[in-house]
Design an enzyme around this catalytic site. Structure first.
Site, PDB file in Angstrom:
ATOM      1  NE  ARG A  37      62.656  31.738   0.031  1.00 40.78           N
ATOM      2  CZ  ARG A  37      63.208  32.503  -0.905  1.00 40.78           C
ATOM      3  NH1 ARG A  37      64.291  33.205  -0.647  1.00 40.78           N
ATOM      4  NH2 ARG A  37      62.664  32.577  -2.109  1.00 40.78           N
TER       5      ARG A  37
ATOM      6  CB  SER B 227      54.245  31.253  -2.186  1.00 42.25           C
ATOM      7  OG  SER B 227      55.265  31.075  -1.265  1.00 42.25           O
TER       8      SER B 227
ATOM      9  CE  LYS C 181      58.848  33.728  -4.775  1.00 41.98           C
ATOM     10  NZ  LYS C 181      58.295  32.698  -3.892  1.00 41.98           N
TER      11      LYS C 181
END
Ligand code: 3NM
Length: 208
Positions: free
Chosen positions: A42, A111, A140
């Site tokens: 990521r 997600s 996040k």
């Protein structure tokens, strides 16, 4: 590829905001030694070309251990590197578009941030879902935590492998397991651990 997804318990994300590029292979190797079943690359701040190079480097390692490598966000990477999967968020390409862009069979994860989104991801054809953020997390930051209350329900409504995610660490893992979680994703807790191998091993032992 190692077993199937339903046998996976711990999903580790190699988030490039926590790991230097020069360390990615060593970190992935420690994750694998500790029993991490799936690894995601990521890099929210990186270009697709940069991610292609890093994914190719990582894949040389992960393939030796038959650990699936999943790339975040961009199906284009899977066209250039034989990674095992792509993970998308609610705002990214649909699962169908990911499969079209990749042009080959691969795992596609999504997600989800509510029971409704989890059920929609199953209808859309995801191979697995992330479900969270369970707790608030700096990884996040713009997402409100959903807490523990829907974990049991999502496991009855959705038959896909479900990976609970968001603010998880060894310190709160038991509460997430008690709430019904069978699989988890860890990012910062694992990447910041003094020993990634020991931290992952302890986590997989708790999930066994
Ligand atoms: N996705 P940490 S939460 C990448 O809820 C990601 O979809 C989430 O990182 C989601 O383990 C999250 O450091 C961050 O909290 C997880």
């Amino acid at each position: 590829m190692k077993g199937n997804l339903s046998e996976c318990r711990l999903y580790g994300i190699l988030d490039l905001s926590y790991v230097d590029d020069a360390d990615i292979v060593a970190v992935a190797e420690a994750m694998i030694k500790g029993g991490v079943d799936l690894i995601q690359l990521r890099g929210k701040e990186r270009t697709i070309n940069e991610l292609v190079d890093l994914a190719a480097e990582l894949h040389e390692l992960t393939i030796r251990f038959s650990t699936p490598l999943i790339v975040n966000d961009h199906a284009e990477i899977a066209k250039k590197v034989p990674v095992e999967g792509v993970h998308v968020g609610q705002e990214d390409d649909s699962i169908e578009v990911v499969r079209q862009k990749a042009g080959r069979e691969l795992l596609v994860g999504k997600s989800t941030h509510s029971l409704k989104q989890a059920m929609a991801a199953q209808r859309e054809g995801a191979d697995y879902i992330g479900f969270g953020p369970i707790f608030a997390t700096p990884t996040k930051p713009d997402y409100a935590p959903i807490g523990l209350s829907d974990i049991k329900r999502v496991h009855t409504e959705v038959s896909l492998p479900i990976f609970c995610i968001g603010g998880l660490s060894i310190d709160n893992l038991q509460s997430v397991i008690d709430a019904g979680a069978k699989r988890v994703v860890m990012v910062s807790a694992l990447l910041k651990a003094h020993s990634i191998v020991d931290y992952a091993r302890c986590t997989t032992d708790m999930l066994a």
